[in-house]
Write an enzyme that holds these catalytic residues in place. Structure first.
Site, PDB file in Angstrom:
ATOM      1  N   ILE A  64       0.837  -1.208   0.000  1.00  0.00           N
ATOM      2  CA  ILE A  64       0.000   0.000   0.000  1.00  0.00           C
ATOM      3  C   ILE A  64       0.867   1.251   0.000  1.00  0.00           C
ATOM      4  CG2 ILE A  64      -1.984   1.158   1.033  1.00  0.00           C
ATOM      5  CD1 ILE A  64      -2.249  -1.221   2.900  1.00  0.00           C
ATOM      6  N   GLY A  65       1.943   1.197   0.709  1.00  0.00           N
ATOM      7  CA  GLY A  65       2.782   2.388   0.752  1.00  0.00           C
ATOM      8  C   GLY A  65       4.009   2.151   1.608  1.00  0.00           C
ATOM      9  N   TRP A  69       8.730   4.100   8.665  1.00  0.00           N
ATOM     10  CA  TRP A  69       8.852   2.905   9.510  1.00  0.00           C
ATOM     11  C   TRP A  69       8.657   1.621   8.708  1.00  0.00           C
ATOM     12  CZ3 TRP A  69      10.572   6.177  12.642  1.00  0.00           C
ATOM     13  CH2 TRP A  69       9.852   7.301  13.019  1.00  0.00           C
ATOM     14  N   VAL A  72       4.060  -0.932   4.215  1.00  0.00           N
ATOM     15  CA  VAL A  72       2.763  -1.423   4.686  1.00  0.00           C
ATOM     16  C   VAL A  72       2.091  -2.194   3.557  1.00  0.00           C
ATOM     17  CG1 VAL A  72       0.500  -0.787   5.593  1.00  0.00           C
ATOM     18  CG2 VAL A  72       2.525   0.541   6.252  1.00  0.00           C
ATOM     19  N   ASP A 178       3.831  10.917  16.673  1.00  0.00           N
ATOM     20  CA  ASP A 178       3.701  11.103  15.227  1.00  0.00           C
ATOM     21  C   ASP A 178       2.239  11.332  14.857  1.00  0.00           C
ATOM     22  OD1 ASP A 178       4.676  11.358  12.650  1.00  0.00           O
ATOM     23  OD2 ASP A 178       4.769   9.199  12.271  1.00  0.00           O
TER      24      ASP A 178
END
Ligand code: ADP
Ligand code: MG
Length: 344
Positions: A64-65, A69, A72, A178
């Site tokens: 997805i992206g 971190w 995903v 965040d």
């Protein structure tokens, strides 16, 4: 102000040294006798074991992206899930411990406005965090692309949900670090906060940051409290920045601003100017003066963005402030109409 996880949480050094051993069914409790330390280790091992998901059980779907971190993926594990593959060097025991510590943080969160943590893959080389999959759009897109559907009541409701989720996390002594509109999902009227605590892992997932260059990912600065901006240096590790509950409140202020205006504050400024304007607090004062958002809305904004972190309200106080906002929406007299627009 307390930071990081609460004292009830195990520190990394409490976690087992030997990677996966602690995840095996036969817990050490049976084998090692005496000593509080061993009991403590065993207890933590049991907790971790409960949340371990064998990597083989996951069905990894499309990417997805990719954020700071890791990647995903959409995936399946007893239904649809989001899988965050964390690029931690599993051979490094310190790094592995830190990863497990973050997982320990996630496991104890149960709130309607906080993403559902399902488990984690904790056996190197496959380290991953599994959460529920959010079908909706991020709040980032909502305010920019579907602002026409956001009336005052809706805005207030979304803000209230975020505040509820955040006050819950803070009550658990979890600092988000965040909080941003891209980490808030919105689906059929439900607000879900995601990605809290990942910042605690930044020291181990992102090797590039050691390059003594100040890296400022797009869209990050807007949410950073001035005390954090002023501490940013090329040679300062991100995870050493002074994050706090009050800094989370500052970030919420920016989300509140986005909800009202559909943009980030000072979005047009070049990054160098923004660093100065945000770090000194000058930019915020200017933004507040120019935005013309109405008295009550501005009051919430200026308190969240207070230069001095001790002047910022808590999320509990924010909840009251939002509650007291006047109901300005004329559509309220047509309740049916209001509810039919909720198909975001
Ligand atoms: P960022 O938050 O900066 O967008 P992330 O690494 O957190 O970067 O996310 C990468 C992509 O995956 C984003 O498009 C994000 O919306 C999406 N994503 C993250 N978590 C979930 C989830 N639980 N459900 C659905 N999509 C997700
Ligand atoms: Mg995210």
């Amino acid at each position: 102000e307390s930071e990081e996880s609460g004292s009830a949480d195990p520190q990394p050094e409490d976690l087992d040294e030997d990677g996966l051993d602690d995840l095996r069914p036969s817990c050490r409790r049976e084998h090692k006798f005496g000593g509080n330390l061993h009991r403590k280790i065993s207890q933590n091992s049991v907790y971790l074991q409960e949340w371990n998901i064998p990597y083989e059980q996951l069905e990894l779907g499309e990417l997805i992206g990719k954020g700071r971190w890791g990647r995903v993926h959409r995936g399946r594990w007893h239904g649809e899930v989001a899988i965050r593959l964390v690029e931690v060097d599993g051979n490094n025991q310190e790094h592995l411990k830190l990863f497990k510590k973050e997982v320990m943080n996630y496991r104890q969160t149960r709130h309607d406005n906080v993403i559902l943590f399902m488990g984690a893959c904790m056996a190197p080389p496959h380290l991953a965090i599994i959460t529920s999959f959010c079908r909706g759009v991020t709040l980032y897109s909502v305010v920019r692309e579907r602002a026409s559907l956001l009336d005052n009541n809706k805005t207030k409701q979304i803000a209230q949900d975020i505040v509820n989720g955040m006050s819950y996390l803070h009550a658990k002594d979890i600092v988000h670090k965040d909080l941003k509109s891209k980490n808030i999902f919105y689906d059929t009227n439900k607000v879900v906060i995601s990605d809290f605590g990942l910042f605690g892992m930044s020291g181990v997932v992102d090797e590039r940051r050691r390059s003594s260059v100040l890296r400022i990912p797009r869209g990050w600065l807007f949410y950073l409290a001035s005390e954090i901006v002023r501490k940013m240096r090329p040679d300062e590790d991100e995870d050493q920045l002074p994050f706090s509950k009050a800094a989370d409140v500052y970030a919420f202020g920016t989300i509140w601003y986005e909800l009202q205006t559909g943009v980030w504050p000072l979005e047009q400024q070049p990054v160098e100017a923004r660093l100065w304007l945000l770090g000194s607090g000058t930019g915020i004062r200017r933004e507040l003066g120019q935005a013309h958002l109405g008295k009550e809305v501005t009051e919430i904004l200026s308190s969240c963005w207070s230069f001095d972190s001790s002047d910022r309200p808590s999320f509990t106080q924010l909840s009251d402030m939002l509650e007291k906002l006047p109901k300005l929406n004329r559509r309220l007299s047509h309740p049916g109409h209001f509810w039919k627009t909720q198909d975001l």
